[in-house]
Design an enzyme around this catalytic site. Sequence first.
Site, PDB file in Angstrom:
ATOM      1  N   HIS A  39       2.250 -34.617  12.883  1.00  0.00           N
ATOM      2  CA  HIS A  39       1.725 -34.230  11.568  1.00  0.00           C
ATOM      3  C   HIS A  39       2.898 -33.740  10.717  1.00  0.00           C
ATOM      4  O   HIS A  39       3.028 -34.148   9.578  1.00  0.00           O
ATOM      5  CB  HIS A  39       0.650 -33.167  11.733  1.00  0.00           C
ATOM      6  CG  HIS A  39      -0.083 -32.867  10.474  1.00  0.00           C
ATOM      7  ND1 HIS A  39      -0.731 -33.831   9.749  1.00  0.00           N
ATOM      8  CD2 HIS A  39      -0.260 -31.702   9.774  1.00  0.00           C
ATOM      9  CE1 HIS A  39      -1.295 -33.293   8.673  1.00  0.00           C
ATOM     10  NE2 HIS A  39      -1.019 -32.006   8.662  1.00  0.00           N
ATOM     11  N   GLU A  86       2.883 -27.196  16.177  1.00  0.00           N
ATOM     12  CA  GLU A  86       2.757 -28.550  16.730  1.00  0.00           C
ATOM     13  C   GLU A  86       3.742 -28.780  17.878  1.00  0.00           C
ATOM     14  O   GLU A  86       3.403 -29.436  18.867  1.00  0.00           O
ATOM     15  CB  GLU A  86       2.959 -29.600  15.630  1.00  0.00           C
ATOM     16  CG  GLU A  86       2.638 -31.017  16.107  1.00  0.00           C
ATOM     17  CD  GLU A  86       2.576 -32.039  14.982  1.00  0.00           C
ATOM     18  OE1 GLU A  86       2.936 -31.699  13.837  1.00  0.00           O
ATOM     19  OE2 GLU A  86       2.151 -33.180  15.254  1.00  0.00           O
ATOM     20  N   HIS A 133       3.348 -35.981   1.851  1.00  0.00           N
ATOM     21  CA  HIS A 133       2.072 -35.781   2.542  1.00  0.00           C
ATOM     22  C   HIS A 133       0.956 -36.480   1.760  1.00  0.00           C
ATOM     23  O   HIS A 133       0.586 -36.037   0.677  1.00  0.00           O
ATOM     24  CB  HIS A 133       1.796 -34.286   2.677  1.00  0.00           C
ATOM     25  CG  HIS A 133       0.679 -33.957   3.609  1.00  0.00           C
ATOM     26  ND1 HIS A 133      -0.193 -34.893   4.086  1.00  0.00           N
ATOM     27  CD2 HIS A 133       0.301 -32.773   4.160  1.00  0.00           C
ATOM     28  CE1 HIS A 133      -1.061 -34.309   4.889  1.00  0.00           C
ATOM     29  NE2 HIS A 133      -0.786 -33.022   4.947  1.00  0.00           N
ATOM     30  N   PHE A 179      -6.809 -28.861   6.739  1.00  0.00           N
ATOM     31  CA  PHE A 179      -7.358 -27.555   6.376  1.00  0.00           C
ATOM     32  C   PHE A 179      -8.793 -27.467   6.888  1.00  0.00           C
ATOM     33  O   PHE A 179      -9.564 -28.426   6.760  1.00  0.00           O
ATOM     34  CB  PHE A 179      -7.355 -27.367   4.856  1.00  0.00           C
ATOM     35  CG  PHE A 179      -5.988 -27.119   4.261  1.00  0.00           C
ATOM     36  CD1 PHE A 179      -4.906 -26.780   5.048  1.00  0.00           C
ATOM     37  CD2 PHE A 179      -5.796 -27.212   2.891  1.00  0.00           C
ATOM     38  CE1 PHE A 179      -3.648 -26.545   4.496  1.00  0.00           C
ATOM     39  CE2 PHE A 179      -4.546 -26.977   2.319  1.00  0.00           C
ATOM     40  CZ  PHE A 179      -3.476 -26.652   3.127  1.00  0.00           C
ATOM     41  N   LYS A 198       6.501 -38.073   7.245  1.00  0.00           N
ATOM     42  CA  LYS A 198       6.248 -37.336   5.988  1.00  0.00           C
ATOM     43  C   LYS A 198       7.558 -36.886   5.347  1.00  0.00           C
ATOM     44  O   LYS A 198       7.574 -36.571   4.152  1.00  0.00           O
ATOM     45  CB  LYS A 198       5.365 -36.111   6.242  1.00  0.00           C
ATOM     46  CG  LYS A 198       3.906 -36.415   6.518  1.00  0.00           C
ATOM     47  CD  LYS A 198       3.084 -35.143   6.579  1.00  0.00           C
ATOM     48  CE  LYS A 198       1.612 -35.422   6.857  1.00  0.00           C
ATOM     49  NZ  LYS A 198       1.371 -35.790   8.266  1.00  0.00           N
ATOM     50  N   CYS A 206      -6.659 -33.393   5.658  1.00  0.00           N
ATOM     51  CA  CYS A 206      -5.529 -34.270   5.980  1.00  0.00           C
ATOM     52  C   CYS A 206      -5.732 -35.054   7.274  1.00  0.00           C
ATOM     53  O   CYS A 206      -4.874 -35.861   7.634  1.00  0.00           O
ATOM     54  CB  CYS A 206      -4.249 -33.443   6.030  1.00  0.00           C
ATOM     55  SG  CYS A 206      -4.014 -32.482   4.506  1.00  0.00           S
TER      56      CYS A 206
END
Length: 414
Positions: free
Chosen positions: A304, A315, A341, A402, A336, A164
Amino acid sequence: MSRRVVVTGLGALTPVGNNISDFWRNLLDGVSGAGPITRFDSTQFKTQFACEVKDFAPTDFLDRKEARKLDMYAIYAMVAVSEAMADSKLDLEQIDLDRAGVIWGSGIGGLDTFLKECGDFATGSGVPRFNPFFIPKMIADIAAGHISIKYGFRGPNFATVSACASSTHALIDAFNYIKWGKADIFISGGSEASINEAGVGGFNAMHALSTRNDSPQTASRPFDKDREGFVLGEGAGALILEEYEHAVARGANIYAEIVGGAMTADAHHITAPHPDGIGATNVMRLAIEDANMAPEDVDYVNVHGTSTPLGDIAEIKAIQNVFGDHAKNLNISSTKSMTGHLLGAAGAVETIAAILSVKNNVVPPTINHFTDDPEIDSSLNYTFNKAQKREVRTAISNTFGFGGHNACVMVKKV
């Protein structure tokens, strides 16, 4: 000697708008792009909704024969880049094509193509009858290749793959190539098209997706106490990056300047973020350092913010580590909550949102906030549910992938 890098063209194909104008208007209006999945029969799946691109036909933009040779992730790329190139008003007869490159990100690449070809083989007679375009349609670098072929850009050309964070890595690489004099212009960004049985089933198996099937449009709820996973999205974001003097000399419309970028790793877990946000802390500090600026210079963080239980907490800890008392002066928002996403395309699409915030002095909201989470500091400004006008001198955009990949890009007014 380093050179300044500016953004002179934008293109977007997203679940909340098929061009920059619609995308930005719907973000400011707090429109959710989520709805029931139409791409396949999802009735047997735990998650039956996603943020799909809507009212889109490839043949509206590409010749039918050409479109058949491309996976949808590459088609999305070509369409978004077409808008960005038109927006930039670059004259291909007047620029040095040997110093113009393409760096494009995708987290997965042609998953649709892989699924179809392997499915056909699995249900066939056992005789291999694969399409000759199977491999070139599927590979994650092919979008960059098609873009360079269309526009004749003969400079650096490659793809970035970091889940991502892929398209943020692409933007940072393009920024650095121009900054250090290796090229003058880049087409950069990212695309993804993974709303299919394998994409939804795979993320479901990881318990990564929201299963709020009774209310898709409120399912992506970053920082809310009842968040329970992300909503899968798709689409593309494209940016034209250009050396500042080159852009000024041709009278280009400059949206913003890219002033810093950084990349780090969590070195912790294949899918979970570091619980203390160490990698996220480091990447924001390094991006600010790269820009020769101070945390107090930042007004907006496009986070994010995936709406996952662990990621959102980590975060915010990182933001508090980096900004200290200034964190309360920031606007923080997760777009998002509206787009879903977009995986490898997320960084490009969200950097575009940050750039438009800087240009227009307004911050798009984090929609779907209903209940405060006691584990998340409620004194910070998450721009809940409604866009907020303010001067936005500088903004940063975070993406985390990831594998523990962290990437952060920083933009400011020119």
